[in-house]
Design a protein around this motif. Structure first.
Motif, PDB file in Angstrom:
ATOM      1  N   TYR A  25      35.038  41.067  40.252  1.00 44.66           N
ATOM      2  CA  TYR A  25      34.689  41.662  38.969  1.00 44.66           C
ATOM      3  C   TYR A  25      33.696  42.796  39.231  1.00 44.66           C
ATOM      4  N   HIS A  26      33.841  43.886  38.483  1.00 41.67           N
ATOM      5  CA  HIS A  26      32.938  45.026  38.645  1.00 41.67           C
ATOM      6  C   HIS A  26      31.548  44.619  38.149  1.00 41.67           C
ATOM      7  N   GLU A  27      30.534  45.060  38.844  1.00 44.15           N
ATOM      8  CA  GLU A  27      29.167  44.668  38.508  1.00 44.15           C
ATOM      9  C   GLU A  27      28.780  45.041  37.076  1.00 44.15           C
ATOM     10  N   ASP A  28      29.383  46.085  36.521  1.00 48.07           N
ATOM     11  CA  ASP A  28      29.062  46.478  35.146  1.00 48.07           C
ATOM     12  C   ASP A  28      29.603  45.489  34.118  1.00 48.07           C
ATOM     13  N   ASP A  29      30.536  44.626  34.520  1.00 48.85           N
ATOM     14  CA  ASP A  29      31.117  43.639  33.597  1.00 48.85           C
ATOM     15  C   ASP A  29      30.319  42.338  33.526  1.00 48.85           C
ATOM     16  N   TYR A  30      29.322  42.196  34.375  1.00 49.89           N
ATOM     17  CA  TYR A  30      28.555  40.952  34.406  1.00 49.89           C
ATOM     18  C   TYR A  30      27.880  40.706  33.055  1.00 49.89           C
ATOM     19  N   ARG A  31      28.301  39.655  32.374  1.00 51.96           N
ATOM     20  CA  ARG A  31      27.765  39.200  31.090  1.00 51.96           C
ATOM     21  C   ARG A  31      27.804  40.268  29.991  1.00 51.96           C
TER      22      ARG A  31
END
Length: 194
Positions: A25-31
Motif C-alpha cells: 500500500y502506498h504510504e499516503d494511503d495509511y489511515r
C-alpha cells in the motif's frame, strides 16, 4: 521438502499458498480511509469541518501552500480490544487473499509494515495493524477488490459487532457502519464493481 510437509497439515487452509505472499500500500494511503470507534463521531465531524476550511484557505490553484496534521482519535481502536482472530473471521467474507507480508512506502523503495496484515492486492485492499494480538488500526487503501455486496456486508458486520465508523479523510465523509444504507450510498461514489 519442509514447505511441502507444512502444506499437508490437517488445517490446509491455514497453510494455503494464498495465505502467504506480499501486498503493498502506498504510504499516503495509511489511515486515509480508516475505521474507528463510534465514540469519536462528534470530534471527527469537527475535524473534517476544520480540514475543509483549511483546504479552502490554503489552496493556491495548483496545490496547497500549507499542511495540516490530523488530531489522534480520543478513543483508539485498540481500546475496543478486538482480537485479531475475531477480525479475521469477519474478513473471510471478502473472499480475498490474506497477505502476511505487507510493504509500504513509495515504489520502488518499499519497507515492511510491521504487525500488519492485508486482504486484497497491491495498492487495493483492507489492512490492519495489531499489537499483542489486539487490532490497533484498520484502513482501506484504494478500493477493496471484490464485489460491492461483499464489501457492504463485511463493513456492516464490523460496524454492528464493534460499533464502528468509517472516516474517509480524502472526501471528509463519515459513515456509520451499523447503517447498511450509508455504506451502500458511500460505495456508490467509489470505484466498486457489482
Amino acid at each position: 521438502m519442509l514447505v511441502w510437509l507444512a502444506f499437508r497439515k490437517k488445517d490446509s487452509t491455514k497453510y494455503s499458498p494464498a495465505n502467504y505472499g506480499s501486498i503493498f500500500y502506498h504510504e499516503d494511503d495509511y489511515r486515509q480511509v480508516e475505521i474507528v470507534p463510534f465514540e469519536n463521531f462528534n470530534a471527527l465531524i469537527k475535524q473534517a469541518e476544520n480540514i475543509e476550511e483549511f483546504a479552502e484557505k490554503n489552496f493556491d490553484g495548483i496545490g496547497y501552500s500549507d499542511i495540516m496534521v490530523r488530531e489522534e482519535n480520543e478513543l483508539k481502536l485498540k481500546d475496543r480490544g478486538i482480537p485479531v482472530t475475531e477480525l479475521e473471521e469477519v474478513l473471510l467474507n471478502l473472499s480475498l487473499p490474506r497477505k502476511t507480508l505487507v510493504t509500504t512506502g513509495i515504489s520502488p523503495g518499499e519497507m515492511v509494515s510491521k504487525n500488519t496484515l492485508g486482504y486484497g492486492e497491491n495498492w487495493n485492499g483492507l489492512f490492519f495493524q495489531f499489537e499483542s494480538d489486539i487490532v490497533s488500526s484498520i484502513w482501506i487503501a484504494g478500493t477493496i477488490p471484490t464485489g460491492k455486496d461483499k464489501v457492504t456486508d463485511t463493513l456492516n458486520v464490523l460496524g454492528r459487532k464493534w460499533n464502528l465508523l468509517l472516516m474517509d479523510w480524502n472526501s471528509c465523509k463519515l459513515i456509520d457502519l451499523k447503517d447498511k444504507e450509508q455504506i451502500v450510498t458511500y460505495l456508490s461514489f467509489e470505484d466498486y464493481g457489482e
